[in-house]
Design a protein around this motif. Structure first.
Motif, mmCIF file in Angstrom:
data_model
loop_
_atom_site.group_PDB
_atom_site.id
_atom_site.type_symbol
_atom_site.label_atom_id
_atom_site.label_comp_id
_atom_site.label_asym_id
_atom_site.label_seq_id
_atom_site.Cartn_x
_atom_site.Cartn_y
_atom_site.Cartn_z
ATOM 1 N N GLU A 37 24.137 5.919 4.406
ATOM 2 C CA GLU A 37 23.305 6.947 3.782
ATOM 3 C C GLU A 37 23.383 6.909 2.264
ATOM 4 O OE1 GLU A 37 24.585 10.484 5.853
ATOM 5 O OE2 GLU A 37 22.736 10.493 7.026
ATOM 6 N N MET A 38 24.495 6.391 1.749
ATOM 7 C CA MET A 38 24.665 6.362 0.296
ATOM 8 C C MET A 38 23.852 5.262 -0.382
ATOM 9 S SD MET A 38 28.627 7.340 -0.032
ATOM 10 C CE MET A 38 28.944 5.746 -0.723
ATOM 11 N N GLY A 39 23.429 4.308 0.396
ATOM 12 C CA GLY A 39 22.607 3.251 -0.195
ATOM 13 C C GLY A 39 21.182 3.748 -0.387
ATOM 14 N N ILE A 40 20.267 2.795 -0.596
ATOM 15 C CA ILE A 40 18.865 3.186 -0.701
ATOM 16 C C ILE A 40 18.267 3.166 0.706
ATOM 17 C CG2 ILE A 40 16.608 2.413 -1.514
ATOM 18 C CD1 ILE A 40 18.134 3.410 -3.761
ATOM 19 N N VAL A 41 17.640 4.257 1.090
ATOM 20 C CA VAL A 41 17.021 4.320 2.414
ATOM 21 C C VAL A 41 15.506 4.383 2.225
ATOM 22 C CG1 VAL A 41 16.840 5.621 4.557
ATOM 23 C CG2 VAL A 41 19.031 5.503 3.354
ATOM 24 N N ALA A 42 14.804 3.417 2.785
ATOM 25 C CA ALA A 42 13.349 3.370 2.590
ATOM 26 C C ALA A 42 12.665 3.260 3.943
ATOM 27 C CB ALA A 42 12.983 2.159 1.737
ATOM 28 N N ASP A 43 11.593 3.999 4.123
ATOM 29 C CA ASP A 43 10.899 3.870 5.400
ATOM 30 C C ASP A 43 9.536 3.202 5.222
ATOM 31 O OD1 ASP A 43 9.558 5.917 4.173
ATOM 32 O OD2 ASP A 43 9.266 7.071 6.006
ATOM 33 N N LEU A 44 9.020 2.675 6.327
ATOM 34 C CA LEU A 44 7.676 2.093 6.342
ATOM 35 C C LEU A 44 6.856 2.943 7.293
ATOM 36 C CD1 LEU A 44 8.761 -1.608 6.897
ATOM 37 C CD2 LEU A 44 7.691 -0.726 4.838
ATOM 38 N N ARG A 45 5.677 3.335 6.839
ATOM 39 C CA ARG A 45 4.822 4.155 7.709
ATOM 40 C C ARG A 45 3.625 3.336 8.189
ATOM 41 N NH1 ARG A 45 6.286 6.997 3.487
ATOM 42 N NH2 ARG A 45 4.244 6.763 2.507
ATOM 43 N N ALA A 46 2.910 3.888 9.155
ATOM 44 C CA ALA A 46 1.750 3.156 9.680
ATOM 45 C C ALA A 46 0.690 3.038 8.587
ATOM 46 C CB ALA A 46 1.191 3.898 10.878
ATOM 47 N N PRO A 47 0.082 1.872 8.442
ATOM 48 C CA PRO A 47 -0.927 1.681 7.399
ATOM 49 C C PRO A 47 -2.228 2.415 7.723
ATOM 50 C CG PRO A 47 -0.754 -0.276 8.773
ATOM 51 C CD PRO A 47 0.307 0.664 9.244
ATOM 52 N N ASP A 48 -2.929 2.855 6.689
ATOM 53 C CA ASP A 48 -4.246 3.465 6.932
ATOM 54 C C ASP A 48 -5.270 2.354 7.168
ATOM 55 O OD1 ASP A 48 -4.736 2.351 4.488
ATOM 56 O OD2 ASP A 48 -4.703 4.234 3.384
ATOM 57 N N ALA A 92 0.864 -1.186 0.000
ATOM 58 C CA ALA A 92 0.000 0.000 0.000
ATOM 59 C C ALA A 92 0.898 1.232 0.000
ATOM 60 C CB ALA A 92 -0.888 -0.009 1.244
ATOM 61 N N ASP A 93 0.280 2.408 0.019
ATOM 62 C CA ASP A 93 1.095 3.623 -0.059
ATOM 63 C C ASP A 93 2.139 3.712 1.051
ATOM 64 O OD1 ASP A 93 -0.036 4.468 -2.331
ATOM 65 O OD2 ASP A 93 -1.495 5.817 -1.384
ATOM 66 N N CYS A 94 1.765 3.207 2.222
ATOM 67 C CA CYS A 94 2.670 3.355 3.368
ATOM 68 C C CYS A 94 3.958 2.552 3.209
ATOM 69 C CB CYS A 94 1.948 2.931 4.646
ATOM 70 S SG CYS A 94 1.341 1.235 4.574
ATOM 71 N N ASN A 95 3.970 1.605 2.296
ATOM 72 C CA ASN A 95 5.171 0.762 2.193
ATOM 73 C C ASN A 95 5.608 0.509 0.753
ATOM 74 O OD1 ASN A 95 3.492 -1.290 1.118
ATOM 75 N ND2 ASN A 95 3.036 -2.066 3.166
ATOM 76 N N ARG A 96 4.987 1.238 -0.201
ATOM 77 C CA ARG A 96 5.193 0.913 -1.617
ATOM 78 C C ARG A 96 6.660 1.011 -2.025
ATOM 79 N NH1 ARG A 96 0.976 0.317 -4.610
ATOM 80 N NH2 ARG A 96 -0.297 1.709 -3.379
ATOM 81 N N PHE A 97 7.321 2.065 -1.601
ATOM 82 C CA PHE A 97 8.697 2.246 -2.031
ATOM 83 C C PHE A 97 9.604 1.168 -1.431
ATOM 84 C CE2 PHE A 97 12.933 4.125 -1.336
ATOM 85 C CZ PHE A 97 13.317 4.189 -2.667
ATOM 86 N N ALA A 98 9.433 0.952 -0.130
ATOM 87 C CA ALA A 98 10.279 -0.052 0.533
ATOM 88 C C ALA A 98 10.056 -1.428 -0.091
ATOM 89 C CB ALA A 98 9.969 -0.092 2.025
ATOM 90 N N HIS A 99 8.809 -1.722 -0.390
ATOM 91 C CA HIS A 99 8.494 -3.018 -0.988
ATOM 92 C C HIS A 99 9.155 -3.150 -2.359
ATOM 93 C CE1 HIS A 99 5.979 -5.582 -3.637
ATOM 94 N NE2 HIS A 99 6.069 -6.414 -2.620
ATOM 95 N N ALA A 100 9.048 -2.081 -3.174
ATOM 96 C CA ALA A 100 9.630 -2.141 -4.514
ATOM 97 C C ALA A 100 11.150 -2.310 -4.437
ATOM 98 C CB ALA A 100 9.276 -0.862 -5.288
ATOM 99 N N ALA A 101 11.759 -1.585 -3.509
ATOM 100 C CA ALA A 101 13.216 -1.691 -3.362
ATOM 101 C C ALA A 101 13.595 -3.098 -2.924
ATOM 102 C CB ALA A 101 13.707 -0.659 -2.357
ATOM 103 N N ALA A 102 12.831 -3.644 -1.979
ATOM 104 C CA ALA A 102 13.138 -4.988 -1.475
ATOM 105 C C ALA A 102 12.992 -6.023 -2.589
ATOM 106 C CB ALA A 102 12.224 -5.328 -0.301
ATOM 107 N N LEU A 103 11.970 -5.860 -3.391
ATOM 108 C CA LEU A 103 11.744 -6.829 -4.469
ATOM 109 C C LEU A 103 12.868 -6.749 -5.508
ATOM 110 C CD1 LEU A 103 9.704 -8.962 -5.279
ATOM 111 C CD2 LEU A 103 8.465 -7.232 -6.578
ATOM 112 N N GLN A 104 13.265 -5.539 -5.798
ATOM 113 C CA GLN A 104 14.363 -5.348 -6.750
ATOM 114 C C GLN A 104 15.646 -6.015 -6.236
ATOM 115 O OE1 GLN A 104 14.338 -4.244 -9.679
ATOM 116 N NE2 GLN A 104 16.535 -4.026 -10.084
ATOM 117 N N VAL A 105 15.907 -5.796 -4.968
ATOM 118 C CA VAL A 105 17.087 -6.394 -4.337
ATOM 119 C C VAL A 105 17.005 -7.917 -4.396
ATOM 120 C CG1 VAL A 105 17.992 -6.852 -2.022
ATOM 121 C CG2 VAL A 105 17.763 -4.507 -2.833
ATOM 122 N N ALA A 106 15.818 -8.443 -4.145
ATOM 123 C CA ALA A 106 15.652 -9.895 -4.143
ATOM 124 C C ALA A 106 15.885 -10.460 -5.542
ATOM 125 C CB ALA A 106 14.254 -10.258 -3.650
#
Ligand code: ADP
Ligand code: MG
Length: 461
Positions: free
Chosen positions: A279-290, A134-148
């Motif tokens: 800090e030079m790597g990818i930094v992604a946060d997870l926020r509280a879900p709606d 969802a929006d609260c985790n979309r970026f982190a999820h995409a980055a994690a999937l790419q890494v995987a």
């Protein structure tokens, strides 16, 4: 006569042991727990085989609660614990690892068993398939999937941060599962920073640092969770070791993924080069879900549990519990258990009751740091000014540690916020205080009861 625990019991026990080692301390672990074995597990009762009566008494009186709690946490359902003495412990033969080449040319791979000893088992439930995006985790999820999909090639290090219970560990382990499945010969190591620190301390004590290095420096994917512990517990030595491991892996294009409760900038680490690399790597946060996302998470989880919970009930729960996903899931599991005991009947009224008494979450959210501090001060007969102030005498330090511990346990305030409240202390002081009190709680029953009294007075009031 009991049958050996079978794969499920052993698997559960393998998941629990590393956590338990952290909770009970290395002495108890080395002395008692490493010689135990899963004898039976039927989904509700776990039978633990211990080598002798002394070990049984020791574990029963001092650590039964911790063991039960870890089992329940790992199994995601209530697990009752029973212990039995087994004369000659059944031997658990380790399967022979396949001899596969590493995906990278350098350096020569050490025996796989070394790296296996470095990490903790992955929770089978923490996969990408079970993660609601969802929006609260979309970026982190995409980055994690790419890494995987392309470990070591796109984003290394990947740094994930969030408050507690929002999915860091889940995402990290999802990477681990994915890589292992796609590349069975790759060495994937998942561990907490606290376990890394413990390994460093033990290795130094036993003069086995070379072995420690072999374990960590030749892995393909290195997943280190709860990085905030790296500097806080034992200080610069383990941080240095971490930095060198990090560098070796970084320079040989291995994949590094780190998770923490604070972004790199706020981490209490002393090494600026490490911080800038983070800090030079990818930094992604997870926020509280709606609320919609919370409902989706509940639906997915209920489905996975094979439970059919009416939508209005899931909505009710999602509206009531908003602090963290782990608490949300805990409530759901309780509802599922109630439903199955009640022949499938579930009313909203029953759920309201369950959530009301279950949900320390909502009480906890209302509990302020000032209230906790004031209560501890009154009970322990010191002033709040002293608790927050600079005095370092034992009569003040202990109440201060207790107050900090309870703030950490009963609110979802970050380490930094708690440190700030307690007179601008830093985040490692908060971790240290929490560590001290946890230790005392598990070593001394009087402390356990005392802390429990404080806790229930605060939660009831
Ligand atoms: P953290 O490591 O940030 O404290 P966890 O990864 O342990 O949090 O997540 C807490 C619980 O919430 C876990 O049971 C996890 O499966 C669940 N969870 C978190 N985020 C999601 C999500 N987006 N979809 C499904 N489950 C989630
Ligand atoms: Mg976590």
């Amino acid at each position: 006569m009991l049958q050996p625990g079978g794969p499920e019991g052993s698997q559960l026990w393998a998941m629990v042991l590393p956590r338990l080692a952290q909770r009970v301390g290395l002495a108890t672990y080395d002395g008692f727990l490493c010689n135990t074995v899963a004898l039976a597990y039927d989904g509700t009762t776990f039978v633990l085989g211990v080598p002798n009566q002394f070990a049984k008494d020791w574990l029963q009186t001092r650590h039964a609660f911790d063991i039960g709690a870890c089992l329940t946490e790992a199994a995601d359902r209530p697990v009752a614990l029973r212990m039995e003495v087994v004369e000659a412990g059944p031997e658990v033969a380790a399967p022979d690892p396949p001899a596969m080449p590493l995906p990278h040319a350098t350096p020569a791979p050490p025996p796989r068993a070394d790296s296996a000893a470095a990490g903790m088992p992955l929770n089978p439930r923490y996969t990408f398939a079970n993660f609601v995006v969802a929006d609260c985790n979309r970026f982190a999820h995409a980055a994690a999937l790419q890494v995987a999909k392309c470990p070591g090639r796109s984003y290394s290090p990947l740094f994930i941060h969030s408050k507690v219970g929002l999915g860091k560990t889940h995402l990290m382990q999802a990477i681990g599962h994915y890589v292992k499945q796609e590349n069975p010969s790759w060495q994937v190591v998942y561990l907490s920073a606290e376990s890394f620190v413990n390994q460093v301390v033990t290795a130094i004590r036993d003069g086995r640092t070379e072995e420690l290095r072999r374990r960590h420096r030749y892995v393909d994917v290195w997943l280190v969770d709860d990085l905030q512990f790296i500097a806080a517990i034992e200080g610069p030595v383990s941080e240095e070791e971490f930095f060198h491991t990090f560098n070796t892996l970084y320079e040989t294009n291995r994949q590094i993924v780190l998770a923490s409760d604070a972004p790199p900038r706020q981490l209490q680490i002393m090494n600026d080069r490490l911080r800038s690399r983070l800090e030079m790597g990818i930094v992604a946060d997870l926020r509280a879900p709606d609320v919609e996302t919370r409902i989706a998470i509940l639906e997915k989880r209920a489905g996975a549990e094979g439970a059919q919970i009416p939508r209005e009930i899931l909505e009710y729960v999602a509206q009531k519990i908003e602090s963290n996903i782990r608490v949300l899931e805990g409530a759901l599991l309780k509802i599922c258990a109630y439903q199955s005991l009640n022949q499938g009947v579930l009313t909203l009224a029953a759920v309201e009751d369950m959530i009301a008494d279950y949900s320390t979450a909502s009480i906890n959210r209302r509990l302020g740091l000032d209230q906790i501090c004031a209560h501890v001060a009154t009970i322990m007969q010191v002033s709040t000014e002293d608790i927050i102030g600079p005095k370092r005498v034992r009569e003040i330090v202990w109440p201060r540690q207790v107050a900090i511990y309870l703030c950490r346990e009963l609110t979802d305030k970050s380490l930094t916020e708690i440190g700030h409240f307690f007179g601008g202390r830093d985040h490692s002081t908060v971790i240290h205080a929490h560590h001290k009190v946890s230790e005392a709680v598990s070593n001394d029953e009087a402390v356990l009861w005392f802390i429990n009294d404080l806790r229930s007075a605060l939660q009831g009031g």
